[in-house]
Each structure stands twice: as structure tokens, then as C-alpha cells.
Design a protein around this motif. Structure first.
Motif, PDB file in Angstrom:
ATOM      1  N   GLY A   1      23.570 -10.217  -5.886  1.00 38.64           N
ATOM      2  CA  GLY A   1      23.516 -10.951  -7.150  1.00 38.64           C
ATOM      3  C   GLY A   1      23.091 -10.022  -8.275  1.00 38.64           C
ATOM      4  O   GLY A   1      23.757  -9.034  -8.580  1.00 38.64           O
ATOM      5  N   GLY A   2      21.918 -10.323  -8.840  1.00 40.64           N
ATOM      6  CA  GLY A   2      21.441  -9.497  -9.940  1.00 40.64           C
ATOM      7  C   GLY A   2      20.678  -8.263  -9.504  1.00 40.64           C
ATOM      8  O   GLY A   2      20.366  -7.401 -10.342  1.00 40.64           O
ATOM      9  N   ASN A   3      20.326  -8.184  -8.219  1.00 42.10           N
ATOM     10  CA  ASN A   3      19.579  -7.045  -7.679  1.00 42.10           C
ATOM     11  C   ASN A   3      18.232  -6.862  -8.378  1.00 42.10           C
ATOM     12  O   ASN A   3      17.686  -5.749  -8.430  1.00 42.10           O
ATOM     13  CB  ASN A   3      20.397  -5.760  -7.792  1.00 42.10           C
ATOM     14  N   VAL A   4      17.674  -7.945  -8.912  1.00 39.07           N
ATOM     15  CA  VAL A   4      16.420  -7.878  -9.667  1.00 39.07           C
ATOM     16  C   VAL A   4      15.259  -7.436  -8.778  1.00 39.07           C
ATOM     17  O   VAL A   4      14.395  -6.659  -9.210  1.00 39.07           O
ATOM     18  CB  VAL A   4      16.111  -9.245 -10.313  1.00 39.07           C
ATOM     19  N   GLN A   5      15.226  -7.918  -7.549  1.00 41.19           N
ATOM     20  CA  GLN A   5      14.134  -7.575  -6.638  1.00 41.19           C
ATOM     21  C   GLN A   5      14.048  -6.059  -6.437  1.00 41.19           C
ATOM     22  O   GLN A   5      12.979  -5.461  -6.539  1.00 41.19           O
ATOM     23  CB  GLN A   5      14.358  -8.279  -5.300  1.00 41.19           C
ATOM     24  N   ASN A   6      15.171  -5.452  -6.185  1.00 41.57           N
ATOM     25  CA  ASN A   6      15.229  -4.004  -5.966  1.00 41.57           C
ATOM     26  C   ASN A   6      14.835  -3.243  -7.228  1.00 41.57           C
ATOM     27  O   ASN A   6      14.123  -2.230  -7.168  1.00 41.57           O
ATOM     28  CB  ASN A   6      16.642  -3.615  -5.538  1.00 41.57           C
ATOM     29  N   LYS A   7      15.261  -3.728  -8.375  1.00 38.85           N
ATOM     30  CA  LYS A   7      14.962  -3.052  -9.640  1.00 38.85           C
ATOM     31  C   LYS A   7      13.481  -3.157  -9.994  1.00 38.85           C
ATOM     32  O   LYS A   7      12.924  -2.248 -10.632  1.00 38.85           O
ATOM     33  CB  LYS A   7      15.828  -3.636 -10.757  1.00 38.85           C
ATOM     34  N   ILE A   8      12.838  -4.242  -9.582  1.00 34.49           N
ATOM     35  CA  ILE A   8      11.397  -4.381  -9.822  1.00 34.49           C
ATOM     36  C   ILE A   8      10.630  -3.362  -8.978  1.00 34.49           C
ATOM     37  O   ILE A   8       9.642  -2.767  -9.434  1.00 34.49           O
ATOM     38  CB  ILE A   8      10.940  -5.825  -9.538  1.00 34.49           C
ATOM     39  N   TYR A   9      11.086  -3.147  -7.745  1.00 33.71           N
ATOM     40  CA  TYR A   9      10.484  -2.080  -6.932  1.00 33.71           C
ATOM     41  C   TYR A   9      10.624  -0.728  -7.643  1.00 33.71           C
ATOM     42  O   TYR A   9       9.704   0.091  -7.646  1.00 33.71           O
ATOM     43  CB  TYR A   9      11.170  -1.990  -5.571  1.00 33.71           C
ATOM     44  N   ASP A  10      11.785  -0.495  -8.236  1.00 25.66           N
ATOM     45  CA  ASP A  10      12.043   0.783  -8.894  1.00 25.66           C
ATOM     46  C   ASP A  10      11.084   1.044 -10.048  1.00 25.66           C
ATOM     47  O   ASP A  10      10.818   2.212 -10.391  1.00 25.66           O
ATOM     48  CB  ASP A  10      13.484   0.838  -9.410  1.00 25.66           C
ATOM     49  N   LEU A  11      10.550  -0.011 -10.653  1.00 26.53           N
ATOM     50  CA  LEU A  11       9.593   0.160 -11.738  1.00 26.53           C
ATOM     51  C   LEU A  11       8.327   0.849 -11.250  1.00 26.53           C
ATOM     52  O   LEU A  11       7.695   1.613 -11.983  1.00 26.53           O
ATOM     53  CB  LEU A  11       9.236  -1.201 -12.351  1.00 26.53           C
ATOM     54  N   VAL A  12       7.942   0.574 -10.006  1.00 32.66           N
ATOM     55  CA  VAL A  12       6.764   1.224  -9.431  1.00 32.66           C
ATOM     56  C   VAL A  12       7.019   2.720  -9.284  1.00 32.66           C
ATOM     57  O   VAL A  12       6.194   3.559  -9.665  1.00 32.66           O
ATOM     58  CB  VAL A  12       6.399   0.600  -8.070  1.00 32.66           C
ATOM     59  N   LEU A  13       8.181   3.067  -8.737  1.00 30.99           N
ATOM     60  CA  LEU A  13       8.525   4.478  -8.582  1.00 30.99           C
ATOM     61  C   LEU A  13       8.576   5.192  -9.923  1.00 30.99           C
ATOM     62  O   LEU A  13       8.100   6.318 -10.065  1.00 30.99           O
ATOM     63  CB  LEU A  13       9.883   4.623  -7.873  1.00 30.99           C
ATOM     64  N   ALA A  14       9.171   4.535 -10.914  1.00 26.09           N
ATOM     65  CA  ALA A  14       9.345   5.153 -12.223  1.00 26.09           C
ATOM     66  C   ALA A  14       8.016   5.434 -12.914  1.00 26.09           C
ATOM     67  O   ALA A  14       7.923   6.337 -13.757  1.00 26.09           O
ATOM     68  CB  ALA A  14      10.214   4.259 -13.107  1.00 26.09           C
ATOM     69  N   ASN A  15       6.985   4.676 -12.547  1.00 23.21           N
ATOM     70  CA  ASN A  15       5.686   4.828 -13.213  1.00 23.21           C
ATOM     71  C   ASN A  15       4.641   5.547 -12.368  1.00 23.21           C
ATOM     72  O   ASN A  15       3.468   5.596 -12.746  1.00 23.21           O
ATOM     73  CB  ASN A  15       5.161   3.451 -13.623  1.00 23.21           C
ATOM     74  N   LEU A  16       5.056   6.087 -11.220  1.00 24.73           N
ATOM     75  CA  LEU A  16       4.140   6.847 -10.375  1.00 24.73           C
ATOM     76  C   LEU A  16       4.325   8.337 -10.653  1.00 24.73           C
ATOM     77  O   LEU A  16       5.297   8.949 -10.216  1.00 24.73           O
ATOM     78  CB  LEU A  16       4.396   6.549  -8.898  1.00 24.73           C
ATOM     79  N   ALA A  17       3.380   8.924 -11.355  1.00 21.62           N
ATOM     80  CA  ALA A  17       3.462  10.346 -11.717  1.00 21.62           C
ATOM     81  C   ALA A  17       2.809  11.192 -10.632  1.00 21.62           C
ATOM     82  O   ALA A  17       1.709  11.723 -10.792  1.00 21.62           O
ATOM     83  CB  ALA A  17       2.778  10.580 -13.060  1.00 21.62           C
ATOM     84  N   TRP A  18       3.490  11.311  -9.498  1.00 21.48           N
ATOM     85  CA  TRP A  18       2.945  12.013  -8.327  1.00 21.48           C
ATOM     86  C   TRP A  18       3.901  13.107  -7.891  1.00 21.48           C
ATOM     87  O   TRP A  18       5.117  12.960  -8.024  1.00 21.48           O
ATOM     88  CB  TRP A  18       2.739  11.000  -7.194  1.00 21.48           C
ATOM     89  N   ASN A  19       3.353  14.195  -7.340  1.00 21.26           N
ATOM     90  CA  ASN A  19       4.202  15.315  -6.912  1.00 21.26           C
ATOM     91  C   ASN A  19       4.750  15.147  -5.499  1.00 21.26           C
ATOM     92  O   ASN A  19       5.532  15.982  -5.025  1.00 21.26           O
ATOM     93  CB  ASN A  19       3.447  16.644  -7.020  1.00 21.26           C
ATOM     94  N   GLY A  20       4.348  14.089  -4.799  1.00 24.75           N
ATOM     95  CA  GLY A  20       4.895  13.812  -3.478  1.00 24.75           C
ATOM     96  C   GLY A  20       4.315  14.636  -2.353  1.00 24.75           C
ATOM     97  O   GLY A  20       4.848  14.628  -1.240  1.00 24.75           O
ATOM     98  N   GLN A  21       3.221  15.332  -2.604  1.00 22.24           N
ATOM     99  CA  GLN A  21       2.585  16.149  -1.578  1.00 22.24           C
ATOM    100  C   GLN A  21       1.354  15.427  -1.021  1.00 22.24           C
ATOM    101  O   GLN A  21       0.433  15.106  -1.770  1.00 22.24           O
ATOM    102  CB  GLN A  21       2.164  17.504  -2.156  1.00 22.24           C
ATOM    103  N   GLY A  22       1.337  15.167   0.296  1.00 25.74           N
ATOM    104  CA  GLY A  22       0.180  14.525   0.891  1.00 25.74           C
ATOM    105  C   GLY A  22       0.491  13.159   1.455  1.00 25.74           C
ATOM    106  O   GLY A  22       1.601  12.886   1.923  1.00 25.74           O
TER     107      GLY A  22
END
Length: 252
Positions: A63-84
Motif C-alpha cells: 500500500g503506502g509503505n508508511v510503516q517501513n518509511k517510519i522505520y527509516d526515520l530512525v536510521l536517518a536520524n542516527l548519527a553513528w559510525n556503525g562500529q561496535g
């Protein structure tokens, strides 16, 4: 190794929320043959069913894929280097955990959830999804309450959570859930929490919430208003849906 052909992430609007008002509405229509005044009440229940059917469609990937896009907001706002090590609080079906695992291939991730009866998710589903997505070697899951996380202080390099804190019934003060999440975050670690932070009764104003968190000794905190994102239909911005969502993000 557990394997499945296709992951299952579910839908925030369960089929029960659609079917129950439909059944009640139809039952009232039948009874209305004897008591005509019940027709209006039947229409109300059928309209409720129609709304939740629409919401379920919009949240779904087809449908609108809103659920998935809301998850993406968390990723977009996490300023992490991915180590650890990263912790996902309230991982549900592991949709966000797996997204993070794919974004950060050098990280080790832990997902925790209480997996209550209100949801059709479980640890087993999370493990199957992780295997299907090819990240099970770096992701683990365990049952735990967000109110009392089973980890030592400063265990993780990053901590995230999406639409979980308001669901925790044994926490009278929802702000204490944020404090508990930050307890297990290392000094200098990054965090992003998305929840119904615009519900003033639970969190106060965003400005007050940011001030409270800073008062705990957190070095960087900011509020990001996500409830008016363009991909969220106006009909889903209701107080009982995702209307009050926002993000608290920063650095310990």
C-alpha cells in the motif's frame, strides 16, 4: 541455521482491528430489523472498520509503505559510525533491527522485546527474519522489559527504539524508559528514539523533554518533529495512530 524464504514483518494495524468492528456492525444491522434506532450505531462501527482497513493498507508494503518509511526515520536520524554494539529496544518483528544490521555491516546488534499477547510477533519470528535477510550471524534477540534492561551500564555504542515506550504498561513515567535506555549506552554513544513524544501528558512539551534529558548529564539532545512527514497521510495523523510521533536523538 533457521531459514525462511521470505521475512514476515507484520502490520501495526492487526486484522482484528478491522474484523471486529465489521462483525459488530453487521450484527447490529441484523438486530436493527427489530430495533431500527441501531442502524446509526451499526454505520459507526462499519466506518471504524473502513478506517482501520485503510490504515492497514497504508502501513503495508503493498500500500503506502508508511510503516517501513517510519522505520527509516530512525536510521536517518542516527548519527553513528556503525562500529561496535547496538541495542534495539522493542524490536517487535525485527524490522528495524535488520535494517540497521544491513546499514552497519560491522556492527553487532541485540534486539529486545517483551512480545506481549497484543502482538503477533515473537523471538522465533525475529530469528527467522534475520536468517532470511542474511544477518543472523550478527544479530541476537532476547525477551526483556524496556523498564529494566538486562544489561550493565554503558554496554552499547548505540541505542535505538521505535514506537515502544508508550506501550510499556509497567512504566507510569514514560520518561524513565528513556533514562533506562540511556543507562546502557556508553559515554559518547549515539541514540535515536521515536515515540509519541508529542503527547504532552506523557512527556511534557518537546522543549521540556529535551531539558529533562540534558539534566541527566546527556551531552547532546535534540527533538525532531516527524509527525508531519509528507509520506504520512493526513488520516493517519490521528492521536491514536502516528499523529503524535517525534524523535529524540543525540549523544550521551
Amino acid at each position: 541455521m533457521v531459514s525462511v524464504k521470505k521475512p514476515y514483518y507484520g502490520n501495526w494495524v492487526s486484522k482484528r482491528l478491522v474484523l471486529m468492528p465489521v462483525l459488530i456492525g453487521l450484527a447490529l444491522l441484523v438486530i436493527a430489523l427489530l430495533f431500527p434506532m441501531l442502524v446509526l450505531l451499526a454505520i459507526v462501527f462499519l466506518l471504524i472498520a473502513a478506517y482501520f482497513a485503510y490504515a492497514r493498507r497504508m502501513f503495508s508494503a503493498r500500500g503506502g509503505n508508511v510503516q517501513n518509511k517510519i522505520y527509516d526515520l530512525v536510521l536517518a536520524n542516527l548519527a553513528w559510525n556503525g562500529q561496535g554494539k547496538l541495542l534495539d529496544i522493542g524490536c517487535g518483528s525485527a524490522a528495524l533491527t535488520i535494517k540497521l544490521a544491513k546499514k552497519y555491516p560491522n556492527a553487532r546488534l541485540t534486539g529486545v522485546d517483551f512480545w506481549g499477547h497484543n502482538w503477533s510477533y515473537s523471538k522465533k519470528i525475529c530469528e527467522k527474519n534475520a536468517a532470511a535477510e542474511g544477518v543472523s550471524d550478527r544479530v541476537t534477540f532476547q525477551k526483556a522489559s524496556a523498564m529494566k534492561l538486562p544489561f550493565e551500564d554503558e554496554t552499547f555504542d548505540a541505542v535505538v527504539s521505535n514506537l515502544t515506550f508508550h506501550e510499556v504498561r509497567d512504566a507510569k513515567d514514560k520518561k524513565e524508559l528513556i533514562r533506562e535506555a540511556l543507562r546502557v549506552l556508553k559515554k559518547g554513544g549515539k541514540f535515536t528514539f521515536q515515540d509519541l513524544f508529542l503527547v504532552k501528558k506523557a512527556y511534557g512539551t518537546p522543549e521540556e523533554l529535551v531539558k529533562t534529558i540534558k539534566g541527566w548529564g546527556i551531552s547532546e539532545v535534540k527533538f525532531v518533529d516527524t509527525h508531519k512527514e509528507s509520506f504520512i497521510p493526513r488520516a493517519l495523523r490521528m492521536p491514536f495512530m502516528v499523529g503524535p510521533i517525534g524523535i529524540i536523538t543525540g549523544k550521551k
